[in-house]
Scaffold this motif. Sequence first.
Motif, mmCIF file in Angstrom:
data_model
loop_
_atom_site.group_PDB
_atom_site.id
_atom_site.type_symbol
_atom_site.label_atom_id
_atom_site.label_comp_id
_atom_site.label_asym_id
_atom_site.label_seq_id
_atom_site.Cartn_x
_atom_site.Cartn_y
_atom_site.Cartn_z
ATOM 1 N N ILE A 93 1.295 0.604 6.517
ATOM 2 C CA ILE A 93 1.033 -0.557 5.825
ATOM 3 C C ILE A 93 -0.206 -1.251 6.468
ATOM 4 O O ILE A 93 -0.824 -1.759 5.558
ATOM 5 C CB ILE A 93 2.377 -1.463 6.036
ATOM 6 C CG1 ILE A 93 3.692 -0.816 5.846
ATOM 7 C CG2 ILE A 93 2.120 -2.884 5.215
ATOM 8 C CD1 ILE A 93 3.865 -0.765 4.305
ATOM 9 N N TYR A 94 -0.252 -1.480 7.667
ATOM 10 C CA TYR A 94 -1.426 -2.017 8.296
ATOM 11 C C TYR A 94 -2.570 -1.408 7.707
ATOM 12 O O TYR A 94 -3.745 -2.079 7.348
ATOM 13 C CB TYR A 94 -1.475 -1.891 9.921
ATOM 14 C CG TYR A 94 -2.573 -2.430 10.573
ATOM 15 C CD1 TYR A 94 -2.549 -3.789 11.048
ATOM 16 C CD2 TYR A 94 -3.544 -1.823 10.959
ATOM 17 C CE1 TYR A 94 -3.739 -4.341 11.397
ATOM 18 C CE2 TYR A 94 -4.773 -2.284 11.719
ATOM 19 C CZ TYR A 94 -4.516 -3.792 11.790
ATOM 20 O OH TYR A 94 -5.789 -4.288 12.546
ATOM 21 N N ALA A 95 -2.903 -0.238 7.796
ATOM 22 C CA ALA A 95 -4.107 0.660 7.109
ATOM 23 C C ALA A 95 -4.287 0.407 5.764
ATOM 24 O O ALA A 95 -5.386 0.384 5.177
ATOM 25 C CB ALA A 95 -3.952 2.025 7.542
ATOM 26 N N MET A 96 -3.168 0.085 5.018
ATOM 27 C CA MET A 96 -3.214 0.086 3.433
ATOM 28 C C MET A 96 -3.498 -1.289 2.970
ATOM 29 O O MET A 96 -3.503 -1.407 1.751
ATOM 30 C CB MET A 96 -2.075 0.785 3.085
ATOM 31 C CG MET A 96 -1.792 2.059 3.181
ATOM 32 S SD MET A 96 -2.994 3.239 2.382
ATOM 33 C CE MET A 96 -2.577 2.723 0.602
ATOM 34 N N GLN A 97 -3.573 -2.323 3.808
ATOM 35 C CA GLN A 97 -3.717 -3.676 3.318
ATOM 36 C C GLN A 97 -4.566 -3.674 2.350
ATOM 37 O O GLN A 97 -4.499 -4.732 1.491
ATOM 38 C CB GLN A 97 -3.881 -4.767 4.483
ATOM 39 C CG GLN A 97 -2.345 -4.713 5.282
ATOM 40 C CD GLN A 97 -2.734 -5.773 6.489
ATOM 41 O OE1 GLN A 97 -2.281 -7.090 6.265
ATOM 42 N NE2 GLN A 97 -3.155 -5.154 7.384
ATOM 43 N N LYS A 98 -5.934 -3.186 2.490
ATOM 44 C CA LYS A 98 -6.870 -3.490 1.777
ATOM 45 C C LYS A 98 -6.903 -3.216 0.409
ATOM 46 O O LYS A 98 -7.464 -3.767 -0.932
ATOM 47 C CB LYS A 98 -8.204 -2.767 2.215
ATOM 48 C CG LYS A 98 -9.289 -3.968 2.971
ATOM 49 C CD LYS A 98 -10.345 -3.076 3.197
ATOM 50 C CE LYS A 98 -11.627 -4.009 2.975
ATOM 51 N NZ LYS A 98 -12.887 -3.473 3.298
ATOM 52 N N MET A 147 -7.500 7.661 3.100
ATOM 53 C CA MET A 147 -6.743 7.744 1.696
ATOM 54 C C MET A 147 -6.915 6.392 0.728
ATOM 55 O O MET A 147 -6.886 6.381 -0.393
ATOM 56 C CB MET A 147 -5.145 7.746 2.180
ATOM 57 C CG MET A 147 -4.075 7.333 1.005
ATOM 58 S SD MET A 147 -2.564 7.824 1.726
ATOM 59 C CE MET A 147 -1.722 6.886 0.526
ATOM 60 N N GLN A 148 -6.754 5.331 1.595
ATOM 61 C CA GLN A 148 -7.223 4.114 0.855
ATOM 62 C C GLN A 148 -8.563 4.200 0.250
ATOM 63 O O GLN A 148 -8.792 3.433 -0.945
ATOM 64 C CB GLN A 148 -6.869 2.836 1.707
ATOM 65 C CG GLN A 148 -8.064 2.112 2.366
ATOM 66 C CD GLN A 148 -8.036 0.858 1.540
ATOM 67 O OE1 GLN A 148 -7.023 0.088 1.433
ATOM 68 N NE2 GLN A 148 -9.095 0.517 1.344
ATOM 69 N N LEU A 149 -9.462 4.641 0.852
ATOM 70 C CA LEU A 149 -10.887 4.733 0.289
ATOM 71 C C LEU A 149 -10.678 5.475 -0.926
ATOM 72 O O LEU A 149 -11.411 5.176 -2.037
ATOM 73 C CB LEU A 149 -11.827 5.389 1.311
ATOM 74 C CG LEU A 149 -13.216 5.109 1.013
ATOM 75 C CD1 LEU A 149 -13.726 3.566 1.085
ATOM 76 C CD2 LEU A 149 -13.992 5.835 2.114
ATOM 77 N N ASN A 150 -10.078 6.807 -0.891
ATOM 78 C CA ASN A 150 -9.814 7.474 -2.038
ATOM 79 C C ASN A 150 -9.383 6.861 -3.297
ATOM 80 O O ASN A 150 -9.931 6.923 -4.528
ATOM 81 C CB ASN A 150 -9.038 8.760 -1.749
ATOM 82 C CG ASN A 150 -9.453 9.746 -0.834
ATOM 83 O OD1 ASN A 150 -10.726 9.710 -0.786
ATOM 84 N ND2 ASN A 150 -8.705 10.554 -0.246
ATOM 85 N N LEU A 151 -8.409 5.870 -3.034
ATOM 86 C CA LEU A 151 -7.684 5.299 -3.912
ATOM 87 C C LEU A 151 -8.659 4.327 -4.649
ATOM 88 O O LEU A 151 -8.952 4.171 -5.845
ATOM 89 C CB LEU A 151 -6.775 4.459 -3.435
ATOM 90 C CG LEU A 151 -5.299 5.401 -3.274
ATOM 91 C CD1 LEU A 151 -4.323 4.569 -2.307
ATOM 92 C CD2 LEU A 151 -4.568 5.663 -4.444
ATOM 93 N N SER A 152 -9.418 3.747 -3.837
ATOM 94 C CA SER A 152 -10.453 2.603 -4.293
ATOM 95 C C SER A 152 -11.660 3.171 -5.154
ATOM 96 O O SER A 152 -12.157 2.736 -6.212
ATOM 97 C CB SER A 152 -11.041 1.595 -3.215
ATOM 98 O OG SER A 152 -11.845 2.251 -2.511
ATOM 99 N N ARG A 153 -11.970 4.472 -4.660
ATOM 100 C CA ARG A 153 -12.888 5.123 -5.402
ATOM 101 C C ARG A 153 -12.446 5.524 -6.809
ATOM 102 O O ARG A 153 -13.019 5.440 -7.913
ATOM 103 C CB ARG A 153 -13.515 6.437 -4.802
ATOM 104 C CG ARG A 153 -14.509 6.104 -3.892
ATOM 105 C CD ARG A 153 -15.342 7.402 -3.542
ATOM 106 N NE ARG A 153 -16.082 7.026 -2.288
ATOM 107 C CZ ARG A 153 -15.731 7.876 -1.292
ATOM 108 N NH1 ARG A 153 -14.852 8.717 -1.139
ATOM 109 N NH2 ARG A 153 -16.331 7.645 -0.088
ATOM 110 N N ARG A 154 -11.319 6.125 -6.784
ATOM 111 C CA ARG A 154 -10.930 6.693 -7.961
ATOM 112 C C ARG A 154 -10.671 5.692 -9.291
ATOM 113 O O ARG A 154 -10.753 6.241 -10.416
ATOM 114 C CB ARG A 154 -9.366 7.460 -7.772
ATOM 115 C CG ARG A 154 -9.569 8.853 -7.493
ATOM 116 C CD ARG A 154 -8.539 9.686 -6.782
ATOM 117 N NE ARG A 154 -9.018 10.616 -5.996
ATOM 118 C CZ ARG A 154 -7.989 11.124 -4.945
ATOM 119 N NH1 ARG A 154 -6.907 10.226 -4.633
ATOM 120 N NH2 ARG A 154 -8.472 12.043 -4.260
#
Lengths: 293, 375
Positions: free
Chosen positions: B225-230, B156-163
């Motif tokens: 939260i831990y996974a979304m830190q980036k 999910m965090q990768l999706n966000l950074s791509r978008r």
Amino acid sequence: MPETNADDILSVVKGFDQHGYVLDESLATVSFLMIKLRRPLLIEGSAGVGKTELAQILSRYLDTELIRLQCYEGLDVHAAIYEWNYQRQLLSIKLQEQSEASIEEKEEHIFSDQFLLKRPLLKAITKKDKAPVLLIDEIDRADTEFEAFLLELLSAFQISIPEIGTIKATHTPYVILTSNGTRELSDALRRRCLYFWMDYPDREKELKIVDKHLPEVDAQLAQQVVDAVQGLRSLQFDKVPGIAETIDWLEALHHLGATSLDSDLIRQTLGCVLKTQNDLQMMDEQTIESLIA
Amino acid sequence: MAPTHDSSTLRDSVLTFCRLLRQHGYLVGVQESIDALVVSLSGITEYNQFKQSLQSMVCTCRDEWVRFDDLFDEFWFTRGIPVKKKKSKKALASKQKGAVPLLMIGSSEQKELTEEGSRTTGAQAIERLKKTDFSEIPEPERARLEALVLRLFRQMQLNLSRRMKHSHRDGHVDLRRTIRKSLGQGGSPVRMVFKKRQQKKNRLIALIDVSGSMDSYSYFMLLFIYAMQKHFEQVDTFLFSTRLSCVTEALKKKRFKEAMDVAGQLTDAWSSGTRIGETFTTFIDTYGKRLLRRDALVFVLSDGLDTGEPAELASALAHIQQRVKRIVWLNPLKGMKEYEPLARGMQSALPYIDVFASAHNVESLLSLEKTFRHV
């Protein structure tokens, strides 16, 4: 292979030793394998244990060029592999405007070698004379997409450029990847590499390293400093002191004319080893005393 | 000392050893087996060197690296036909047991090392797990869910950074594309192509209720939260029940287990009552000046069952709301069908909340993606 004189593991150890790097047996074995098999080597470990330096010494040992790619978030193909020289291309297009050449010929011209800017990865596989050492530093900082690009390079040692085609390596480079483990790397990448987990050196090894770097320093002081740093590493710090910190600290103490460690000296020079406010605050009198004991 | 001098016996032994590794969860494919054979035939005859060579060939991460020593010694010293040994698994499990003092959950005690088959998890099982309420997940499933969740959150965090990357008409001129496009027009860059800088990341402040009623939810929220830190410029995480503790540094640990260990040591008030208003006021006094800024997103995870004064909570939230971009309140109870925010704490908080969502299962957490994207 005429390029290397790495006939057995012992000669690798000796060779590195001459260049001031202390190899223990396990790292020597892996380095030897890497040289022999030309497989990429993935080194993981905390910051400051000498991952990057290994690559530097390897290039000196093999007497070849070190090509370094520092990874960062957002690193893309154009910074890592190649980029076209746009200004020159524009100029060339203008100059060719009046020529009889067809569109295809023009296109071929402006995407020819002379307009290609080679970035580290492309440089590494097109090196003419001998295989270079390619250091891909802190791969965990790069994005996952970039890892995918690396896969092609690391498995087939070739790079595809849409406008030109596939470029194969003239010499297979010695590849070292380092990671601080801030992000989990993909299995595919891991499986293509030899793996080595680099820990902080034990007391004996660190003494040897210190001696290599600062032979002029008093042996007793060196021992005390190494013992103190070894002690510090067992505490819960934000930034655990690495080998570079040991050397910095010892050098500082040496320049202050110290011959043995005491609590005043530690307090004055603590900034050489501990690099954050939090960590410095953790060092109360008791902890400092325990370092000397 | 060579493990053996007869090369065909050696080859068999190496292959048997590879099988043993596979049984212990190592990813040893055909390629790795061949590599191992190459080493065994390359003239490395000294026991330790042979071990180290194989170690670097077949290990792909630290965990495997550490376990390798014992496996190797056990196999090559005894040289028997390896039966599937449970011993080292048990040893590992008990080691983990010692290392996890914390969280309410005690998930790792029950964690059984997954066998190789379970690397592939059925899609149906995943869907089911995604919908299960955190508090109702059976112990044996927990480890699997954790791994799955971490992967989904990272995705999910990768999706966000791509978008965020693509854009049309502002930012820098993208020379590469411009020239490519201009070829058809004889090289004149008639239409410029642009590319935009990635948006500046937001900061996240997470306030997580760890009182008794919230046990399993807060654990997964921390994982989230831990996974979304980036995704965020900076993440500041606080745990509260009757007291407030800052676990920001702890969550920066490389492994989640490690992070939880440290977080557990920092917090003495796990699982007692809750005084939300009071702890929020403490938060504002201690960290407010530094953290409450316009680019911050505040996440509160709590069921709003407050034993303190509702008015205090309301004024604290009002203070926070004026200073940050958005307050998102996640209440796991909202996942229940007939839930209405009747608790006094929740009632007084509602006027100051921008987004009120549930956080009771993986799916609800994943659906927060929208909230992240629109900040």
